[in-house]
Design a protein around this motif. Structure first.
Motif, PDB file in Angstrom:
ATOM      1  N   ILE A   6      38.544  44.632  44.445  1.00 45.48           N
ATOM      2  CA  ILE A   6      38.446  44.289  43.026  1.00 45.48           C
ATOM      3  C   ILE A   6      38.651  42.790  42.850  1.00 45.48           C
ATOM      4  O   ILE A   6      39.630  42.231  43.344  1.00 45.48           O
ATOM      5  CB  ILE A   6      39.488  45.084  42.214  1.00 45.48           C
ATOM      6  N   LEU A   7      37.701  42.163  42.170  1.00 47.10           N
ATOM      7  CA  LEU A   7      37.784  40.728  41.925  1.00 47.10           C
ATOM      8  C   LEU A   7      38.375  40.482  40.540  1.00 47.10           C
ATOM      9  O   LEU A   7      37.867  41.008  39.544  1.00 47.10           O
ATOM     10  CB  LEU A   7      36.386  40.101  42.003  1.00 47.10           C
ATOM     11  N   VAL A   8      39.452  39.695  40.492  1.00 47.93           N
ATOM     12  CA  VAL A   8      40.120  39.443  39.215  1.00 47.93           C
ATOM     13  C   VAL A   8      40.096  37.958  38.908  1.00 47.93           C
ATOM     14  O   VAL A   8      40.523  37.147  39.729  1.00 47.93           O
ATOM     15  CB  VAL A   8      41.589  39.925  39.269  1.00 47.93           C
ATOM     16  N   ALA A   9      39.586  37.597  37.731  1.00 50.20           N
ATOM     17  CA  ALA A   9      39.625  36.191  37.307  1.00 50.20           C
ATOM     18  C   ALA A   9      40.385  36.077  36.002  1.00 50.20           C
ATOM     19  O   ALA A   9      40.018  36.701  34.997  1.00 50.20           O
ATOM     20  CB  ALA A   9      38.204  35.651  37.137  1.00 50.20           C
ATOM     21  N   ASP A  10      41.472  35.303  36.035  1.00 50.11           N
ATOM     22  CA  ASP A  10      42.249  35.070  34.824  1.00 50.11           C
ATOM     23  C   ASP A  10      43.073  33.828  35.067  1.00 50.11           C
ATOM     24  O   ASP A  10      43.653  33.675  36.143  1.00 50.11           O
ATOM     25  CB  ASP A  10      43.177  36.264  34.545  1.00 50.11           C
ATOM     26  N   ASP A  11      43.121  32.918  34.078  1.00 53.74           N
ATOM     27  CA  ASP A  11      43.877  31.690  34.328  1.00 53.74           C
ATOM     28  C   ASP A  11      45.374  31.893  34.119  1.00 53.74           C
ATOM     29  O   ASP A  11      46.165  30.997  34.351  1.00 53.74           O
ATOM     30  CB  ASP A  11      43.336  30.521  33.477  1.00 53.74           C
ATOM     31  N   ASP A  12      45.746  33.076  33.690  1.00 50.30           N
ATOM     32  CA  ASP A  12      47.170  33.370  33.518  1.00 50.30           C
ATOM     33  C   ASP A  12      47.714  34.002  34.807  1.00 50.30           C
ATOM     34  O   ASP A  12      47.357  35.111  35.178  1.00 50.30           O
ATOM     35  CB  ASP A  12      47.317  34.330  32.330  1.00 50.30           C
ATOM     36  N   ARG A  13      48.594  33.264  35.451  1.00 58.16           N
ATOM     37  CA  ARG A  13      49.103  33.717  36.735  1.00 58.16           C
ATOM     38  C   ARG A  13      49.847  35.052  36.632  1.00 58.16           C
ATOM     39  O   ARG A  13      49.731  35.918  37.492  1.00 58.16           O
ATOM     40  CB  ARG A  13      50.046  32.633  37.287  1.00 58.16           C
ATOM     41  N   ALA A  14      50.607  35.192  35.544  1.00 61.52           N
ATOM     42  CA  ALA A  14      51.391  36.427  35.364  1.00 61.52           C
ATOM     43  C   ALA A  14      50.466  37.638  35.343  1.00 61.52           C
ATOM     44  O   ALA A  14      50.770  38.676  35.944  1.00 61.52           O
ATOM     45  CB  ALA A  14      52.188  36.340  34.070  1.00 61.52           C
ATOM     46  N   ILE A  15      49.353  37.506  34.673  1.00 58.01           N
ATOM     47  CA  ILE A  15      48.417  38.634  34.603  1.00 58.01           C
ATOM     48  C   ILE A  15      47.839  38.923  35.977  1.00 58.01           C
ATOM     49  O   ILE A  15      47.705  40.084  36.382  1.00 58.01           O
ATOM     50  CB  ILE A  15      47.319  38.333  33.561  1.00 58.01           C
ATOM     51  N   ARG A  16      47.523  37.859  36.722  1.00 51.87           N
ATOM     52  CA  ARG A  16      46.988  38.077  38.072  1.00 51.87           C
ATOM     53  C   ARG A  16      47.989  38.868  38.920  1.00 51.87           C
ATOM     54  O   ARG A  16      47.634  39.798  39.637  1.00 51.87           O
ATOM     55  CB  ARG A  16      46.683  36.733  38.757  1.00 51.87           C
TER      56      ARG A  16
END
Ligand SMILES: Nc1ncnc2c1ncn2[C@@H]1O[C@H](COP(=O)(O)OP(=O)(O)OP(=O)(O)O)[C@@H](O)[C@H]1O
Ligand SMILES: [Mg+2]
Length: 481
Positions: A6-16
């Protein structure tokens, strides 16, 4: 479901981090990035079985990436999550071919179930706006006027989302019907649709009704009782007549919506909410906000997608269709078949319909039930409209009404609001508390906070009064009248 990448892109580190942990626990490989360019490179390289992307990222908007991903790898599903939970974002995500749209903050459980659905190739994706194009036929809403077409367009786009909806419109315009349609055709259709009418429930009972209470939470709470939030878990909670919600309950509701969890009255452990909220009111909330009667922050929480239902007089071209619909309903309920001649129909179109569709529905029922002629003419309509009771007008509170009949009226509304259901248990004491509270606090202010005098006035033992003040949480203001 086998392990996937699963590829995850989010600039919020906590969400990653959160996503990595949750998805790895399911046995998936998770690759995360804080920008769109890396995500695109992975996709172009043929990596990944599923994409989860944020919308606003430093280099590129995640929504703009979707068409490119779809073009290159049509089978790759994309889940969009965004803090910009507006209608526009949801609509764009759906239009560009996102598999699912999750407004932030989202429930991890929900994310996990969406991921499972997305990875399960046999499951067709949830209905997208395009597929709902001819949804008009399926929706239990009658009318082809431009005003209604606009409503259908909005509803169709909402079907794949869990966005909070605020339905406004005059009495009888179909607010509840629209709320049900949103549920019945939406992704929570297998869950419960639970309605609660704020106008019909005594203010002191609202919190217990919404959130439930524990055994012993207050005098008379002999059993634990579930609230509407709990009953609607996994489904839709319809907050009807939200404009009539007391301010303290508004504060509580706002907190629950912000935190995504609540405690029952008298309870300690917090319970996560998993409900889709639809609110409705015939009142003008902006006026209520100006008058200090409605919390502005709650308004914005609930008004993620506003839907204004037009009054019937703004869509008179729908009247013949509605008349036919209600006549047919009558036939299916055993009433005789009837029709309405042109002059009569024209008259119906000129009428103002203060009670909107409900008033029209009632009129058609009377026509079907009370008149022997097969074709209804102008004379009958004139007679009916002449003594039309304006169904929409709120019933004036009778002047000089006694306490007992006021209470009776209140309780009748309360029971009526539960339709086929029952109020939660412990009603006797809840209602008595309702009466005790104003009785005691008014007695206290009459004696300027003097508890000895108040006890005398009430004919209560002083200790009893003190206990009641404590139990009922009454503020004693000395010297203030
Ligand atoms: N577009 C429509 N097509 C068919 N029936 C409709 C339509 N709109 C409303 N109705 C019918 O009119 C009646 C009133 O609708 P509803 O109860 O949804 O109104 P409401 O806006 O919630 O009114 P109130 O503000 O008084 O609660 C219901 O019987 C409903 O089925
Ligand atoms: Mg209603």
């Amino acid at each position: 479901m086998s392990a996937a990448t699963i590829l995850v892109a989010d600039d919020d580190r906590a969400i990653r981090t959160v996503l990595t942990q949750a998805l790895a626990r399911l046995g998936h490989e998770v690759r995360t990035t804080g920008n769109a360019a890396t995500l695109w490179r992975w996709v172009a390289d043929g990596q990944g079985d599923l994409v989860i992307t944020d919308v606003v990222m430093p280099d590129e908007n995640g929504l703009d990436l979707i068409p490119r991903i779809k073009k290159l790898r049509p089978e790759l599903r994309v889940i969009v999550m965004s803090a910009q939970n507006t209608l526009i974002t949801a609509v764009k995500a759906a239009e560009r071919g996102a598999f699912e749209y999750l407004p932030k903050p989202f429930d991890l459980k929900e994310l996990v179930s969406v991921v499972e659905r997305a990875l399960n190739a046999n499951t067709p994706p949830v209905a997208m706006p395009g597929e709902m194009a001819e949804g008009e036929e399926q929706l239990p809403l009658i009318g082809r006027s431009p005003a209604m077409q606009e409503i259908y367009r909005v509803l169709a786009r909402l079907m794949g989302t869990d966005l909070t909806v605020m339905i406004t419109g005059e009495s009888g315009t179909g607010k509840e019907l629209v709320a049900r349609a949103l549920h019945d055709y939406g992704k929570r259709r297998n869950g419960a649709f639970v309605a609660i009418n704020m106008a019909a429930i005594p203010r002191e009972l609202i919190e217990s009704e919404l959130f439930g209470h524990e055994k012993g939470a207050f005098t008379g709470a002999t059993n634990r009782s579930t609230g509407r939030f709990e009953q609607a878990q996994g489904g839709t909670l319809f907050l009807d007549e939200i404009g009539d919600m007391p301010l303290d309950a508004q504060t509580r509701l706002l907190r629950v919506l912000q935190e995504g969890e609540y405690t029952t009255v008298g309870g300690r452990t917090s319970i996560k909410t998993d409900v889709r909220i639809i609110a409705a009111t015939h009142r003008d909330l902006r006026t209520l906000i100006r008058q200090g009667l409605f919390r502005e922050d709650l308004f914005y929480r609930l008004c993620v997608v506003p839907i204004r239902l037009p009054p019937l007089r703004e869509r008179t071209e729908d009247i013949p269709l509605l008349v036919r619909h209600f006549l047919n309903l009558g036939i299916s309920q055993g009433l005789p078949a009837k029709s309405i001649d042109q002059a009569a129909m024209d008259r119906l179109k000129r009428y103002r319909w203060p009670g909107n569709v409900r008033e029209l529905e009632n009129l058609v029922r009377r026509l079907a039930a009370l008149y022997s002629q097969e074709v209804i003419g102008l004379d009958v309509i004139e007679a009916e409209l002449a003594d039309a009771t304006p169904a929409a007008q709120p019933v004036e509170e009778p002047q000089g009404e006694g306490l007992s009949s006021a209470v009776e009226r209140h309780l009748k509304d309360y029971f009526a609001a539960h339709k086929d259901g029952m109020p939660s248990n412990g009603l006797y004491d809840r209602v008595l508390r309702e009466i005790e509270r104003p009785l005691i606090s008014l007695s206290l202010s009459a004696t300027r906070g003097n508890q000895i005098k108040a006890a005398q006035l009430l004919g209560l033992n002083r200790n009893t009064l003190r206990k009641k003040i404590r139990d009922l949480d009454i503020q004693v203001m000395r010297g203030i009248k």
